[in-house]
Scaffold this motif. Structure first.
Motif, mmCIF file in Angstrom:
data_model
loop_
_atom_site.group_PDB
_atom_site.id
_atom_site.type_symbol
_atom_site.label_atom_id
_atom_site.label_comp_id
_atom_site.label_asym_id
_atom_site.label_seq_id
_atom_site.Cartn_x
_atom_site.Cartn_y
_atom_site.Cartn_z
ATOM 1 N N ARG A 71 -5.177 6.239 0.703
ATOM 2 C CA ARG A 71 -5.464 6.265 -0.731
ATOM 3 C C ARG A 71 -6.108 7.581 -1.143
ATOM 4 O O ARG A 71 -5.769 8.181 -2.149
ATOM 5 C CB ARG A 71 -6.352 5.089 -1.114
ATOM 6 C CG ARG A 71 -6.639 5.050 -2.608
ATOM 7 C CD ARG A 71 -7.216 3.726 -3.046
ATOM 8 N NE ARG A 71 -8.520 3.502 -2.462
ATOM 9 C CZ ARG A 71 -9.421 2.665 -2.966
ATOM 10 N NH1 ARG A 71 -9.144 1.987 -4.049
ATOM 11 N NH2 ARG A 71 -10.573 2.487 -2.385
ATOM 12 N N GLY A 111 -4.422 10.604 -3.429
ATOM 13 C CA GLY A 111 -5.128 11.000 -4.646
ATOM 14 C C GLY A 111 -5.000 9.983 -5.742
ATOM 15 O O GLY A 111 -5.145 10.319 -6.902
ATOM 16 N N ASN A 151 -19.677 2.119 -1.503
ATOM 17 C CA ASN A 151 -18.824 1.978 -2.680
ATOM 18 C C ASN A 151 -19.226 0.861 -3.614
ATOM 19 O O ASN A 151 -19.233 1.035 -4.821
ATOM 20 C CB ASN A 151 -17.365 1.783 -2.253
ATOM 21 C CG ASN A 151 -16.839 3.032 -1.575
ATOM 22 O OD1 ASN A 151 -17.214 4.132 -1.934
ATOM 23 N ND2 ASN A 151 -15.993 2.852 -0.587
ATOM 24 N N SER A 152 -19.562 -0.303 -3.053
ATOM 25 C CA SER A 152 -19.886 -1.404 -3.948
ATOM 26 C C SER A 152 -21.189 -1.122 -4.663
ATOM 27 O O SER A 152 -21.413 -1.595 -5.771
ATOM 28 C CB SER A 152 -19.986 -2.725 -3.183
ATOM 29 O OG SER A 152 -18.733 -3.072 -2.634
ATOM 30 N N LEU A 173 -6.002 2.631 5.439
ATOM 31 C CA LEU A 173 -5.527 2.486 4.058
ATOM 32 C C LEU A 173 -6.412 3.292 3.107
ATOM 33 O O LEU A 173 -5.950 3.829 2.105
ATOM 34 C CB LEU A 173 -5.501 1.006 3.659
ATOM 35 C CG LEU A 173 -4.497 0.155 4.452
ATOM 36 C CD1 LEU A 173 -4.665 -1.323 4.128
ATOM 37 C CD2 LEU A 173 -3.064 0.609 4.182
ATOM 38 N N ARG A 179 -22.085 1.846 -5.613
ATOM 39 C CA ARG A 179 -21.903 3.121 -6.309
ATOM 40 C C ARG A 179 -22.772 3.174 -7.567
ATOM 41 O O ARG A 179 -22.846 2.235 -8.325
ATOM 42 C CB ARG A 179 -20.430 3.205 -6.718
ATOM 43 C CG ARG A 179 -19.944 4.579 -7.040
ATOM 44 C CD ARG A 179 -18.436 4.514 -7.286
ATOM 45 N NE ARG A 179 -18.006 5.701 -7.994
ATOM 46 C CZ ARG A 179 -17.843 6.878 -7.409
ATOM 47 N NH1 ARG A 179 -18.052 7.008 -6.120
ATOM 48 N NH2 ARG A 179 -17.475 7.926 -8.124
ATOM 49 N N GLY A 180 -23.430 4.284 -7.783
ATOM 50 C CA GLY A 180 -24.269 4.418 -8.974
ATOM 51 C C GLY A 180 -25.680 3.906 -8.748
ATOM 52 O O GLY A 180 -26.542 4.030 -9.598
ATOM 53 N N ASN A 184 -18.868 0.268 3.889
ATOM 54 C CA ASN A 184 -18.148 0.391 2.633
ATOM 55 C C ASN A 184 -18.933 -0.242 1.494
ATOM 56 O O ASN A 184 -19.001 0.293 0.389
ATOM 57 C CB ASN A 184 -16.779 -0.271 2.764
ATOM 58 C CG ASN A 184 -15.958 -0.080 1.513
ATOM 59 O OD1 ASN A 184 -16.268 -0.654 0.470
ATOM 60 N ND2 ASN A 184 -14.918 0.726 1.591
ATOM 61 N N TYR A 243 0.798 -1.222 0.000
ATOM 62 C CA TYR A 243 0.000 0.000 0.000
ATOM 63 C C TYR A 243 0.833 1.275 0.000
ATOM 64 O O TYR A 243 0.288 2.373 0.009
ATOM 65 C CB TYR A 243 -0.972 0.000 1.189
ATOM 66 C CG TYR A 243 -1.889 -1.194 1.160
ATOM 67 C CD1 TYR A 243 -3.013 -1.213 0.316
ATOM 68 C CD2 TYR A 243 -1.628 -2.316 1.928
ATOM 69 C CE1 TYR A 243 -3.836 -2.324 0.258
ATOM 70 C CE2 TYR A 243 -2.452 -3.434 1.874
ATOM 71 C CZ TYR A 243 -3.551 -3.425 1.043
ATOM 72 O OH TYR A 243 -4.364 -4.524 0.977
ATOM 73 N N LEU A 280 -7.743 -0.888 10.127
ATOM 74 C CA LEU A 280 -6.667 -0.918 9.134
ATOM 75 C C LEU A 280 -7.211 -0.551 7.754
ATOM 76 O O LEU A 280 -6.606 0.233 7.013
ATOM 77 C CB LEU A 280 -6.019 -2.310 9.106
ATOM 78 C CG LEU A 280 -4.941 -2.523 8.042
ATOM 79 C CD1 LEU A 280 -3.818 -1.499 8.168
ATOM 80 C CD2 LEU A 280 -4.375 -3.943 8.112
ATOM 81 N N ARG A 281 -8.381 -1.077 7.415
ATOM 82 C CA ARG A 281 -8.993 -0.725 6.125
ATOM 83 C C ARG A 281 -9.239 0.773 6.031
ATOM 84 O O ARG A 281 -9.005 1.391 5.002
ATOM 85 C CB ARG A 281 -10.326 -1.456 5.938
ATOM 86 C CG ARG A 281 -10.175 -2.861 5.425
ATOM 87 C CD ARG A 281 -11.462 -3.361 4.782
ATOM 88 N NE ARG A 281 -12.574 -3.389 5.694
ATOM 89 C CZ ARG A 281 -12.880 -4.428 6.472
ATOM 90 N NH1 ARG A 281 -12.139 -5.511 6.446
ATOM 91 N NH2 ARG A 281 -13.919 -4.391 7.269
#
Lengths: 331, 331
Positions: free
Chosen positions: A327, A331, A159-160, A323, A162-163, A155, A29, A319-320
């Motif tokens: 990220r 950027g 995110n999964s 990270l 998304r849309g 998450n 990472y 931890l996720r």
């Protein structure tokens, strides 16, 4: 990435162990996670070069506090003064005034530090303001571990999917009450089921957090803010706990092919209440499992099931988040 | 974002409808998705300013092809010559040589176009090479819709479990065989259960894709590459279909509190086979549902359950992939 960890209970200790064991983080990472400060109710320790993780855990186990490792420091002052990128807030949840987490998080955000909180209290009581404060100060506030432990429910929804438009959701978000209700399905009376859960260490010191649905309501509030964009706090949740569920209720549900579950639902309004759930519904999980079903406009209903708690699971969610922050910032 | 859509069946038509209905994409995601080319087995159409989505769907329904909308174009030449950012490949899966999808995807990648594929054939047969080709050409290859339809299984494993090591997984990845096996649990013989599934339109024109586990094996191959970083293709999967499952097998499993499911598993080696799954396992879903359980080092076992197919569900996964590409490219 320089991290201050405040709160060194089961989750904090698991995080220290996890960071010590994961020597692949830098290569995978591109960041090295350095614990520059650690605090608990007994005091604090700091070291710019990074505290010795094994020593922290050993000292905590031997003396009940991390105080004595590195340079001594006051936990509150550390959050105010120490150079760091992220505060990990892991003190116990308090639903009265959110302290000490509330002050810790606000201090960090105002200083321009990112925050990862696994403490639900401040979020349940003030998430809309805290998100605004983070945005205003140009930093990130993450709290994956507050819902679902190591199961990345927040998450997934954000995110999964998304849309997609999530239109409603309902979840079994408290493993302790689910364990008690599962026991009652097997014929145990409420009191015996509670005693069994207590003997296994599943029940919070303040049992009201589980039994009266406070823990579930806090998670529901966090989900509603994060997933649905609602600006709500815990008083917006209509809440009924499981103390009044009888064996007769459980049997009547069973005759209809259902089981009584403490369901947290968001469908216009927010509610936590014991309701019958059909056994053929994937949401209907037993034991200490957590489950949540999201209904979206185009992708139907999707259910995620996993363990909802545990030190190492929650540490892995921290931890996720770290990270994720790395990220986003890179950027 | 200029998109060429190749294949205009149920999924392609749903995507056109979805794009037409989602006037919030620009405001929410900062991009306008313009369909500059569309092709099917009857011909193709292109228009730099963007094809009329409603007209495409209407023409397809009336004449069986999109040919006749916009400027006429040959689908293969379009992928080679038309200025566009992304190819959406949605022709039917073919597990013999992957054509015509294989050539389409390779042509696009070599030109420096990103690719979103819901066609499983080329991926199952050559995913390691296609990923390499995409990397070499500096473009993205996405295929969320190939596994789980609208249920974002691939994204969940890759992003929601960021920072975790997934050590193994097993899934029920083919809704048709799960429907047939669920019927058999209710006492129906294999032949009758198959006939029932056929009458509901659940069975592929080439029924071997479902019954002999080819569809499940293709999805398993894609998951193994994407989630576990294995470089494998379909011949690496040991595969047994459900044709030889008897009512007696189903009853014997039921006596043990289990149900026979066509399970695709990745635990060192890759296998698709009918095996008993305990009814208390969250993986044990009925009907046409799909389910997958990921076991990770620190977060335990997590199960996701959702509908595995459907035009609109798969179209919504394409939209997610397009927005994902947009986000990655915009940095």
């Amino acid at each position: 990435m320089r991290v201050i960890l405040n709160g060194f209970g089961a989750v904090g200790q698991s995080l220290a162990g996890l960071l010590a064991s994961r020597d692949d983080i830098y290569t995978s990472y591109g960041t090295k996670i350095r614990l520059v400060g650690a605090g608990d109710s007994g005091g604090g320790a700091c070291l710019e070069a990074g505290l010795d993780l094994a020593e922290l855990v050993r000292t905590k186990r031997e003396r009940g506090t991390v105080s004595g490792c590195g340079r001594p420091a006051d936990p509150k002052e550390m959050i105010r003064d120490l150079e760091a990128d992220v505060l990990v807030e892991a003190t116990p949840s308090n639903y009265v005034d959110g302290e000490p987490g509330m002050t810790n998080i606000m201090t960090a955000l105002k200083r321009g530090m990112h925050v990862v909180s696994v403490n639900k209290g401040p979020l349940a009581l003030a998430l809309p303001s805290l998100i605004e404060m983070a945005t205003y100060n140009g930093v990130l506030l993450r709290f994956s571990g507050t819902v679902g432990g190591g199961t990345p429910i927040l998450n997934y929804a954000k995110n999964s999917l998304r849309g997609e438009h999530i239109t409603s959701f309902r979840g079994i978000l408290n493993g302790t009450t689910n364990y008690i209700l599962s026991n009652m399905e097997d014929g145990m009376a409420f009191g015996d089921a509670l005693a069994d859960a207590r003997s296994r260490g599943y029940v919070e010191a303040d049992e009201s957090l589980d039994l009266d649905g406070l823990d579930a309501a806090a998670k529901l509030t966090i989900l509603a803010n994060w997933v649905m964009g609602m600006k709500v706090t815990m008083p917006d949740v209509r809440r009924t706990g499981i103390r009044d569920v009888t064996l007769q209720d459980v049997r009547r549900a069973a005759e209809d092919g259902s089981a009584i579950k403490l369901v947290a639902s968001c469908d216009g309004s927010l509610e936590v209440a014991p309701v019958p759930v059909s056994r053929s519904d994937p949401l209907c999980v037993n034991g200490t499992l957590n489950a949540i079903s999201f209904t979206s406009e185009h992708s139907g209903t999707q259910t995620i099931i996993g363990r909802g708690a545990g030190g190492i699971e929650t540490a892995s969610s921290i931890l996720r988040d770290l990270l994720d922050i790395r990220r986003a910032v890179a950027g």
